[in-house]
Enzyme design. Sequence first.
Site, mmCIF file in Angstrom:
data_model
loop_
_atom_site.group_PDB
_atom_site.id
_atom_site.type_symbol
_atom_site.label_atom_id
_atom_site.label_comp_id
_atom_site.label_asym_id
_atom_site.label_seq_id
_atom_site.Cartn_x
_atom_site.Cartn_y
_atom_site.Cartn_z
ATOM 1 N N GLY A 1 0.786 -1.232 0.000
ATOM 2 C CA GLY A 1 0.000 0.000 0.000
ATOM 3 C C GLY A 1 0.814 1.275 0.000
ATOM 4 N N LEU B 1 -9.157 -9.114 -10.733
ATOM 5 C CA LEU B 1 -9.861 -8.515 -11.866
ATOM 6 C C LEU B 1 -11.177 -7.913 -11.371
ATOM 7 C CD1 LEU B 1 -9.724 -8.267 -14.991
ATOM 8 C CD2 LEU B 1 -11.114 -10.335 -15.102
ATOM 9 N N ASN C 1 -6.326 2.850 -12.559
ATOM 10 C CA ASN C 1 -5.318 1.911 -12.063
ATOM 11 C C ASN C 1 -3.936 2.446 -12.430
ATOM 12 O OD1 ASN C 1 -4.238 -0.579 -11.048
ATOM 13 N ND2 ASN C 1 -4.004 -1.296 -13.150
ATOM 14 N N HIS D 1 -0.058 1.012 -13.462
ATOM 15 C CA HIS D 1 0.678 -0.186 -13.873
ATOM 16 C C HIS D 1 2.164 0.165 -13.945
ATOM 17 C CE1 HIS D 1 1.132 -4.138 -15.663
ATOM 18 N NE2 HIS D 1 1.993 -3.589 -16.483
ATOM 19 N N ASP E 1 -5.404 -4.282 -17.723
ATOM 20 C CA ASP E 1 -4.452 -3.320 -18.294
ATOM 21 C C ASP E 1 -4.793 -2.828 -19.698
ATOM 22 O OD1 ASP E 1 -3.007 -3.744 -15.967
ATOM 23 O OD2 ASP E 1 -1.872 -5.389 -16.861
ATOM 24 N N GLU F 1 5.809 6.368 -9.448
ATOM 25 C CA GLU F 1 4.429 6.161 -8.966
ATOM 26 C C GLU F 1 4.095 7.152 -7.862
ATOM 27 O OE1 GLU F 1 3.767 1.466 -9.924
ATOM 28 O OE2 GLU F 1 4.368 1.964 -7.908
#
Length: 187
Positions: free
Chosen positions: A12, A87, A102, A104, A145, A174
């Site tokens: 997290g 998913l 999201n 990635h 994705d 990120e």
Amino acid sequence: MSKIAIFASGTGSNAIHIMDHFRNHTHTEIPLLVSNNPSAPVINKARSRDKEVYLINRESFYQTEDCLAVLQEKKIDLIVLAGFMWLIPEYLVRAYSNRMVNIHPALLPAYGGKGMYGMNVHKAVIANREMVSGITIHYVNEEYDRGEIIFQARCKIESHDTPESLSEKVQKLEHAYYATVIENLKN
Ligand code: GRF
């Protein structure tokens, strides 16, 4: 006030960066963390920030719409996936179409899809002797994705980089960008 729910399954670090970014924010709050993993470190970190935690299991998530009911009851406007490993079922994708994002750890559409998560991604990138990698922030649809790309940032790969050192570079990107990209989304 717009409301975000974060979905996370593991450490997290992104979830916590985002929560801290929006602490005392004028327009946005994050009342809820959703997780499938009762022992995920992110759970205690979220609780210590006064977030409500909603735990799901496979049966409730895929065979009922209980999770959607919780999100609607809490008036959640945006779902942010931050290391969430399952998913997303169709009923949730439909309900949050263009309102679920999201991140990635690679430059999609390369190095995405089933099995491409965590160190698997960075190992594949290094094995292919790529010279750049990075992050992709995208909307979520029913396929892993494959949703519309919102933002990408790149990092250089040096000849001495390993999957581990690449993962550190990508994680820095990120943490530097995910929260601000979310802040700039038009809901
Ligand atoms: C990140 O690398 C993200 O790109 C991917 O899952 C990882 C989560 O890491 N979707 P953390 O739990 O936020 O540290």
